[in-house]
Design an enzyme around this catalytic site. Structure first.
Site, PDB file in Angstrom:
ATOM      1  N   LYS A  18      46.248  86.726 121.651  1.00 37.05           N
ATOM      2  CA  LYS A  18      45.517  87.943 122.017  1.00 37.05           C
ATOM      3  C   LYS A  18      46.493  89.062 122.411  1.00 37.05           C
ATOM      4  O   LYS A  18      47.681  88.804 122.649  1.00 37.05           O
ATOM      5  CB  LYS A  18      44.601  87.633 123.190  1.00 37.05           C
ATOM      6  CG  LYS A  18      45.367  87.243 124.440  1.00 37.05           C
ATOM      7  CD  LYS A  18      44.449  86.692 125.508  1.00 37.05           C
ATOM      8  CE  LYS A  18      45.245  86.360 126.751  1.00 37.05           C
ATOM      9  NZ  LYS A  18      44.535  85.454 127.660  1.00 37.05           N
ATOM     10  N   ARG A  59      33.140  84.661 134.524  1.00 29.71           N
ATOM     11  CA  ARG A  59      33.406  85.700 133.515  1.00 29.71           C
ATOM     12  C   ARG A  59      32.444  85.486 132.351  1.00 29.71           C
ATOM     13  O   ARG A  59      31.562  86.302 132.122  1.00 29.71           O
ATOM     14  CB  ARG A  59      34.874  85.617 133.083  1.00 29.71           C
ATOM     15  CG  ARG A  59      35.295  86.724 132.165  1.00 29.71           C
ATOM     16  CD  ARG A  59      36.792  86.836 132.021  1.00 29.71           C
ATOM     17  NE  ARG A  59      37.423  85.635 131.464  1.00 29.71           N
ATOM     18  CZ  ARG A  59      38.733  85.511 131.242  1.00 29.71           C
ATOM     19  NH1 ARG A  59      39.550  86.519 131.528  1.00 29.71           N
ATOM     20  NH2 ARG A  59      39.238  84.399 130.736  1.00 29.71           N
ATOM     21  N   TYR A  82      61.600 115.511 135.309  1.00 30.36           N
ATOM     22  CA  TYR A  82      60.438 116.283 135.750  1.00 30.36           C
ATOM     23  C   TYR A  82      60.275 116.228 137.267  1.00 30.36           C
ATOM     24  O   TYR A  82      60.587 115.211 137.893  1.00 30.36           O
ATOM     25  CB  TYR A  82      59.162 115.721 135.136  1.00 30.36           C
ATOM     26  CG  TYR A  82      58.977 116.045 133.678  1.00 30.36           C
ATOM     27  CD1 TYR A  82      58.860 117.378 133.244  1.00 30.36           C
ATOM     28  CD2 TYR A  82      58.905 115.031 132.737  1.00 30.36           C
ATOM     29  CE1 TYR A  82      58.687 117.671 131.907  1.00 30.36           C
ATOM     30  CE2 TYR A  82      58.723 115.318 131.389  1.00 30.36           C
ATOM     31  CZ  TYR A  82      58.613 116.639 130.988  1.00 30.36           C
ATOM     32  OH  TYR A  82      58.443 116.927 129.671  1.00 30.36           O
ATOM     33  N   MET A 127      57.849 110.750 129.037  1.00 29.29           N
ATOM     34  CA  MET A 127      56.957 110.106 128.079  1.00 29.29           C
ATOM     35  C   MET A 127      57.740 109.379 126.975  1.00 29.29           C
ATOM     36  O   MET A 127      57.360 108.292 126.546  1.00 29.29           O
ATOM     37  CB  MET A 127      56.037 111.164 127.476  1.00 29.29           C
ATOM     38  CG  MET A 127      54.865 110.590 126.758  1.00 29.29           C
ATOM     39  SD  MET A 127      53.576 111.851 126.668  1.00 29.29           S
ATOM     40  CE  MET A 127      52.506 111.104 125.460  1.00 29.29           C
TER      41      MET A 127
END
Ligand SMILES: *Cc1c(COP(=O)(O)O)cnc(C)c1O
Length: 374
Positions: A38, A137, A268, A316
C-alpha cells in the site's frame, strides 16, 4: 521518457529479496507472506515492488489498501492474486469484478452489492471476512453479527469466502502485549465460527511485521508484511530480531556552495540566523518532494563527502546544508538516507529524529524523486 530528476530514492532489490526470504525463514514453514504494498509500497514504488514480490519472491497473494492501487497493478500486467485490505467506497466495488480482486467483507450491504455485480457477469468474487477484534476500524464482531452475515452469504451464490483476517491495534507496542493477545482470542473465535458455518478458510491472517517478531502463536496461514521486507520490524523500540538490512538510499545534489557571515540569514522568513562564518550548500530537494519538513527544516542529519552534517532549512524545492570545513563541489551527491564513507544515516535514525514512522516519512515521497532499482 523524462529522466531529469533532482533527487533519487534507490532500492537495492537484492536486499529486498534477501529480506523477504529471511522473514520467510523466521516464520514457521506452514506460514506464507502476503506482501502489503500500500501507499506506493511505502514510497518504494508500487509496480516495480509488486513485480519483485510476484516474480522473484513468488508471493502467492499481494495486498493493497485501495482499489486504485490494485487496478494500477492489473493495468501494469500484474496477474497474481490481489487482495484489498482497506475499506472500499461503495461506488468502486465494481472494480473487484472487473479486475478480479479479492476484497474484505464485514457487512451485508456490501455482500449483496458484490453478489449482484458478480452475478451480472457470471463471475464469483473471493472475499476475506474482516473480523472486528479491537481496532474498531473495519470488521464484523464474532458472535451474533458474524452469524447474521454468514447466514446471508450462504444464500449469495457469487461470493466465495476464502479468508478471515484482523489487525492488531497494539502490535507495535511490545512483546506479548495483553490487548493483542485478547484480539487474537476473538479472532480465533470468529475464524472457528466461519469454518463451523461451512466456509473452509484458505487464508487466516492477523500479523503485521511487528507481530511477526513476537506473536508466533498468531501466524495463521499467512502474515501480512511490508516493513520487515523493507528492513524494519516496525517495533516502537526499534528492535529487529531477524537480521534484516536496509534496501534504500535517498539523495540529492549540490546546486550552489557559498560563504555566509555572522548577521546574515538563510531562507524564507530569515529562518536561520548565521552566528559564525559558515559555508552553506544548497540541495536540489525540498518539501514538495514529499519529505517531512521537520527532517530538513529542523536540523536533521545529512551526509556530504562522508561527513555527517545537518540541514539548516528547506523550501518547497530546495534546502540548505551546513558544509563548513567539508570539502565538496557543485554537482556532487548529498545523502539523506544511506552510507557515505564510514558514515551512515538509517531509516530508524530518521524516524527518531522526526518523531514519525518511516511509513509516513517514505509514504509521502513524491513522483519528482526518481525511483532507481538495482
Ligand atoms: C499496513 C498493514 C500491514 C503491514 O504492516 P507492516 O507493519 O508494514 O508489516 C498489515 N496489515 C494491515 C491491515 C495493514 O494496514
Amino acid at each position: 521518457m523524462n529522466n531529469f530528476y533532482n533527487s533519487y530514492f534507490k532500492v537495492d532489490t537484492e536486499t529486498v529479496v534477501r529480506n523477504f526470504y529471511k522473514v520467510k525463514d523466521y516464520i514457521s514453514p506452514d506460514t506464507d507472506i502476503i506482501p502489503v504494498i500500500k501507499g506506493n509500497c511505502y514510497g518504494y514504488g508500487l509496480v516495480p515492488m509488486a513485480k519483485i514480490f510476484a516474480e522473484r519472491c513468488h508471493a502467492p497473494l499481494l495486498a493493497n489498501a485501495a482499489m486504485y492501487e490494485a487496478v494500477e497493478l492489473r493495468q501494469n500486467g500484474i496477474n497474481c492474486d490481489i487482495l484489498i485490505i482497506g475499506g472500499i467506497p461503495q461506488h468502486l466495488l465494481h472494480g473487484a469484478v472487473e479486475y478480479d480482486l479479492q476484497v474484505p467483507l464485514f457487512e451485508e450491504v456490501t455482500a449483496k452489492k458484490l453478489n449482484d455485480l458478480a452475478a451480472g457477469t457470471g463471475k464469483t468474487i473471493k472475499v476475506h471476512i474482516k473480523l472486528e477484534t479491537g481496532m474498531n476500524r473495519l470488521g464484523v464482531r464474532p458472535g451474533a453479527d458474524l452469524s447474521a452475515l454468514l447466514d446471508q452469504v450462504k444464500k449469495l451464490k457469487n461470493i466465495k469466502v476464502v479468508g478471515a483476517y484482523t489487525h492488531f491495534a497494539t502490535s507495535t507496542a511490545d512483546y506479548y502485549d495483553p490487548f493483542a493477545l485478547e484480539q487474537f482470542e476473538k479472532f480465533k473465535e470468529g475464524a472457528a465460527q466461519i469454518e463451523a458455518a461451512g466456509f473452509p478458510l484458505t487464508y487466516k491472517h492477523c500479523c503485521n511485521s511487528a507481530a511477526i517478531a513476537w506473536f508466533r502463536e498468531a501466524y495463521g496461514t499467512h502474515v501480512r508484511s511490508c516493513s520487515s521486507i523493507l528492513g524494519h520490524m516496525a517495533m516502537e523500540d526499534g528492535r529487529e530480531p531477524i537480521g534484516l538490512e536496509e534496501p534504500v538510499e535517498i539523495g540529492a545534489y549540490i546546486t550552489n556552495i557559498h560563504s555566509v557571515s555572522p548577521g546574515e540569514t538563510i531562507g524564507y522568513s530569515r529562518a536561520y540566523k548565521v552566528q559564525r562564518p559558515m559555508k552553506v550548500a544548497t540541495l536540489s530537494i525540498g518539501f514538495a518532494d514529499g519529505f517531512y519538513p521537520k527532517w530538513m527544516r529542523g536540523g536533521g542529519p545529512v551526509l556530504v563527502s562522508g561527513v555527517k552534517t545537518r540541514f539548516l532549512g528547506c523550501c518547497m524545492d530546495q534546502s540548505f546544508v551546513d558544509v563548513t570545513d567539508i570539502p565538496c563541489r557543485l554537482g556532487q551527491k548529498a545523502i539523506l538516507i544511506g552510507r557515505d564513507g564510514g558514515e551512515r544515516i538509517t531509516t530508524w535514525d530518521m524516524e527518531q529524529f522526526c518523531e514519525n514512522t518511516f511509513e509516513y516519512l517514505y509514504g509521502t515521497v513524491g513522483p519528482r524523486v526518481e525511483r532507481i532499482y538495482i
